[in-house]
Design an enzyme around this catalytic site. Structure first.
Site, PDB file in Angstrom:
ATOM      1  N   GLY A  75      54.069  52.096  93.595  1.00  0.00           N
ATOM      2  CA  GLY A  75      54.225  53.267  94.450  1.00  0.00           C
ATOM      3  C   GLY A  75      55.013  52.921  95.694  1.00  0.00           C
ATOM      4  CB  CYS A 100      54.540  46.888  92.281  1.00  0.00           C
ATOM      5  SG  CYS A 100      55.714  46.731  93.649  1.00  0.00           S
ATOM      6  CE1 TYR A 101      50.487  51.330  98.272  1.00  0.00           C
ATOM      7  CE2 TYR A 101      49.003  51.986  96.493  1.00  0.00           C
ATOM      8  CZ  TYR A 101      49.337  51.991  97.834  1.00  0.00           C
ATOM      9  OH  TYR A 101      48.527  52.630  98.746  1.00  0.00           O
ATOM     10  CG  HIS A 139      58.015  47.188  88.849  1.00  0.00           C
ATOM     11  ND1 HIS A 139      57.205  48.294  88.867  1.00  0.00           N
ATOM     12  CD2 HIS A 139      58.351  46.929  90.143  1.00  0.00           C
ATOM     13  CE1 HIS A 139      57.057  48.713  90.123  1.00  0.00           C
ATOM     14  NE2 HIS A 139      57.737  47.905  90.909  1.00  0.00           N
ATOM     15  CD  GLU A 163      56.497  49.066  85.484  1.00  0.00           C
ATOM     16  OE1 GLU A 163      56.408  49.749  86.522  1.00  0.00           O
ATOM     17  OE2 GLU A 163      56.071  47.890  85.398  1.00  0.00           O
ATOM     18  CG  ASP A 168      61.512  68.056  71.887  1.00  0.00           C
ATOM     19  OD1 ASP A 168      61.523  66.944  71.333  1.00  0.00           O
ATOM     20  OD2 ASP A 168      61.875  68.237  73.059  1.00  0.00           O
ATOM     21  CE  LYS A 222      64.142  64.600  72.697  1.00  0.00           C
ATOM     22  NZ  LYS A 222      64.082  66.071  72.663  1.00  0.00           N
TER      23      LYS A 222
END
Length: 518
Positions: free
Chosen positions: A57, A84-85, A174, A176, A232, A374
């Site tokens: 964040g 992180c945060y 990070h 991710e 979709d 997605k």
């Protein structure tokens, strides 16, 4: 076992890449959801998580109004990973100390592994160095009791920390993002080894579970599904047809803003290939009339959205016994409809309209994709037997070609753009580049130029081409074409599309995630 029985809870503190954490957890085979950090403790308990991840964040934990967490979360006996945060928050709440750093650390960095950890098992070992992605200005200066340092950098002495006994972990980097090469593996270790998830989140299991849910929700009623021809809505329609058969009523509204032959392709695909009955409505003349003389892009959007609702509602009113409306709402739509701090917005985006369908329709929603990202929808599409060409086609926003024609919309311009765009996409496929590009499209610019073709002067439109790459659909960069191919595409468009005499290629770097042209 329900595919959602093994759950990971992600508490969001405002990071721009929180959705990537969820994607990595799903890739590790566990179901997860993102919730605002203000989620009450009783709801955290009720969620039934096997582990909790605290996102990054933009705030600083040492500032008075910064987001925080109920300390009781750490007493639930669940594994916790702070990113992180999130790491700084763990330290701040549990008795450590966080201060503003003398220097900031953004971008790639090398971490030195100083202790083995369950988080690193089979990936990193003590004494090794590895590349990670940093994005922080504050740093931990004192660890809470029970924690040890497991990795460090020159400016971040606590780049990774662990309390193995309580199964609480923190990383300053990070994992991710793709820029941390082993990040997905680290998150998989947290999910599979530390939290004990068995990796049973699969699209096959999701498909079976959703079919059962749809049948239970709908019963003997009919369901209306608005079909755009995109990924979709096609996946929603195929899944619903598998669940309820002919109780599904699919409606396709041809706005006239579609690509070359797309309306007929959708009709053929549904009726002949998938055996799904389709109500086809050609409203192209109505849309053109409403858009006549309108050049402002936002007015175009609004007109297209309102006109779509008008036509769709009229067709839906003719269907007897339809109590349900199916929408292709995805998980990012759900996440973005509420800000990370629990903001008031609850409007779910849709593919065809602005602001959602009117309440007067009084229909209950069926949203079988609202738990999926997605890329997961595409996996489900393949699982359902949809063609690869459809499942992996490039995104095409609801307003269609209208936002790729700056200025006023005319049938002449639409036809020019349709033909130019078709040539562009045809060449990408012929050169095996289509699947390497996240989105490619042609734009008809609102200018004409003088050119010489043969022995005659021409005064015709300019066409612009764009192509971008993306790994996550949230960030993108320009695609670099071989100059020979750009020359070939340009020559074909100029030679085959009478009305265009010049082609340019847009090389804008790092465009926004929502790749549209206005």
């Amino acid at each position: 076992m329900s595919v959602a029985q093994e759950r990971i809870l992600i508490l969001d503190f405002g990071s721009q890449v929180t959705q990537l954490i969820a994607r990595r957890v799903r890739e590790a085979g566990a179901y997860c959801e993102i919730h605002p950090f203000v989620l009450p403790l009783d709801k955290i308990r009720a969620f039934g998580a096997k582990g909790i991840i605290l996102s990054g964040g933009p705030a600083s934990v040492h500032e008075g109004a910064s987001p925080t967490i109920d300390p009781s979360v750490f007493g639930l006996g669940l594994p916790v990973l702070g990113i992180c945060y999130g790491e700084q928050l763990i330290c701040n709440v549990l008795g450590g100390k966080v201060e503003a750093g003398e220097t900031r650390e953004f971008g790639r960095a090398e971490v030195d592994v100083v202790e083995d950890s369950a988080l690193f098992k089979g990936i990193w070992a003590k004494g090794e160095s590895h590349t990670v992605w940093m994005s922080h200005g504050d740093k931990v200066t004192k660890l809470p009791d029970g924690f040890v340092v497991t990795a460090k950098t020159g400016s971040a002495p606590y780049a990774a920390i662990a309390d193995e006994k309580r199964r609480i972990y923190g990383v300053q980097f990070h994992p991710e993002v793709a820029h941390t090469p082993d990040g997905a593996k680290l998150l998989a270790n947290f999910v599979r080894i530390i939290c004990g998830c068995h990796g049973e989140w699969s699209m096959q299991a999701f498909r079976a579970e959703q079919i059962a849910k749809i049948r239970a929700q709908v019963g003997n009623k009919r369901v209306i599904c608005g079909v755009s021809g995109g990924v979709d809505s096609s996946v929603v329609a195929k899944l619903l047809h598998e669940a309820i058969g002919d109780k599904l009523v699919s409606i396709f509204v041809d706005t006239g803003m579609l690509r070359l032959n797309e309306g007929e392709e959708v009709k053929t695909r549904f009726e002949e290939h998938y055996k799904i009955p389709l109500i086809y409505v050609d409203a192209s003349q109505l849309f053109l009339q409403k858009l006549a003389g309108v050049s402002d892009p936002e007015r175009k959007r609004k007109i297209i959205g309102e006109t779509f609702i008008e036509v769709f509602e009229q067709e839906a009113s003719r269907v007897e016994g339809a109590d349900f409306l199916a929408q292709g709402t995805l998980y990012p739509d759900v996440i973005e409809s509420v800000s990370f701090h629990g903001g008031p917005s609850v409007t779910i985006k849709s593919h065809h309209n602005v602001g959602g369908l009117p309440e007067r329709m009084k229909m209950k929603l069926v949203e079988p994709l609202r738990e999926l990202f997605k890329d997961e929808v595409r996996v489900l599409g393949m699982e359902l037997g949809l063609t690869r060409e459809l499942v992996y086609r490039h995104p095409f926003p609801g307003p269609g070609l209208a936002i790729r024609i700056p200025g006023d919309i005319t049938l002449e311009k639409l036809n020019l753009l349709r033909r130019a765009d078709a040539i562009y996409i045809e060449e990408l496929r012929a050169n095996d580049l289509y699947d390497k590009i996240w989105q490619a499209f042609a734009v008809l610019l609102p200018v004409k130029t003088v050119g010489v073709m043969g022995d005659a002067r021409t005064y015709e439109y300019v066409c612009a081409l764009r192509a971008v790459t993306s790994t996550d659909g949230m960030t993108a960069d320009i695609f670099h074409f071989p100059s020979e191919l750009l020359h070939k595409i340009s020559a074909r468009i100029v030679n085959e599309v009478r009305g265009i005499n010049r082609v340019v290629y847009d090389i804008t770097s790092k465009p926004p995630a929502t790749i549209e042209w206005e």
